[in-house]
Write an enzyme that holds these catalytic residues in place. Structure first.
Site, mmCIF file in Angstrom:
data_model
loop_
_atom_site.group_PDB
_atom_site.id
_atom_site.type_symbol
_atom_site.label_atom_id
_atom_site.label_comp_id
_atom_site.label_asym_id
_atom_site.label_seq_id
_atom_site.Cartn_x
_atom_site.Cartn_y
_atom_site.Cartn_z
ATOM 1 C CE1 TYR A 162 -30.871 -5.697 -56.677
ATOM 2 C CE2 TYR A 162 -28.478 -5.579 -56.785
ATOM 3 C CZ TYR A 162 -29.706 -4.953 -56.661
ATOM 4 O OH TYR A 162 -29.764 -3.593 -56.512
ATOM 5 C CE LYS A 166 -31.566 -3.632 -59.441
ATOM 6 N NZ LYS A 166 -32.565 -2.552 -59.601
#
Length: 279
Positions: A162, A166
């Site tokens: 993640y 991101k």
């Protein structure tokens, strides 16, 4: 709901929003609809998506639902085609959909890594690539709003995929700003912090100790709300941000600028107005 000022209006514009059926995506859809936008809503949750599209179609703008997994490029084929067929244009793309498996690097499977990057990063690439031809037809250009996360700027244990996805999305946003700014297509990103979506309320905030810790980690002493992220998205999509390009706007109540020892050391906690930590 209050009417946005004229520079925040999206009258006559069409916005495609991914991950629209819940949380931040749903709040963005409602805020854009209130500002006069017509919408193409994309999500894997068919029932929730259609309910939202029906709700927002009651206004003057209208909303179309496209059920599909953004990890599959064909979903964007269908979504952009729907924008063209129903509305004849596309002005705004909000890449909001996400997926994540929270495990340390050594415990994360290659499949889980790929899934997270496919939904959080590669989907934005597919979305932009398919949206550009319609955006480029608009004399006023267009706007891309990528929803990244504070996890893309700082590391959190157990969130390697993640965090990488991101962080990559923020970099991709800057690249788009440079490549397509000359055509009047702006690209910016939102960087939300701890936001009280439905999932977060059920998984984290239902525990009193977790809720208190979340509140203490933010200088505003509370969690953010999806509608507050939606307000920031509306700003970036609207003419109010006409000269904002390549920016990553943090929406976290100041949490990411706070020095971590403030939350741990007794003396600093006292100065910050925080109670003594429970053992």
């Amino acid at each position: 709901m209050k009417e946005p000022a004229s520079e925040f209006r999206l009258d006559g514009r069409v916005a495609l929003i991914t991950g629209a059926a819940a949380g931040i995506g749903r709040a963005v859809a409602r805020r854009f609809a209130a500002a006069g936008a017509r919408l193409v809503l994309v999500d894997v949750s068919e029932d929730a998506l259609r309910a939202l599209a029906d709700e927002l179609s009651e206004g003057d703008g209208g909303a179309a639902a496209v059920t599909g997994d953004v990890a599959e490029e064909s979903t964007f084929d269908r979504a952009v085609a729907r924008a063209d067929e129903h509305f004849g244009r596309l002005d705004v793309l909000v890449n909001n959909a996400y997926a994540a498996r929270h495990r340390p690097v050594a415990e994360l499977s290659a499949e889980e890594w790929r899934r997270t990057l496919d939904v959080c990063l590669t989907a934005a690439f597919h979305g932009v690539r398919h949206a550009l031809p319609l955006m480029q037809q608009q004399p006023a250009g267009g706007a891309v709003v990528n929803v990244t996360s504070v996890n893309g700027a700082v590391a959190t244990p157990g969130m390697p995929a993640y965090t990488a996805a991101k962080g990559g999305l923020a970099a991709f946003t800057r690249q788009l700003a440079v490549e397509y700014g000359p055509e009047g297509i702006r690209a910016n990103a939102l960087r939300p912090g701890f936001i009280a979506t439905e999932d977060v309320k059920e998984s984290v905030l239902a525990d009193e100790h977790e809720r208190r810790a979340a509140d203490e980690s933010c200088p505003l002493r509370r969690s953010g709300q999806p509608e507050e992220v939606a307000d920031a998205a509306l700003f970036l999509a609207s003419d109010a941000a006409a000269f904002v390009n390549g920016h990553v706007l943090t929406v976290d109540g100041g949490a990411s600028v706070q020095w971590a020892p403030t939350l741990l050391r007794p003396g600093l906690r006292e100065k910050a107005g925080l109670p003594e930590r429970e053992e």
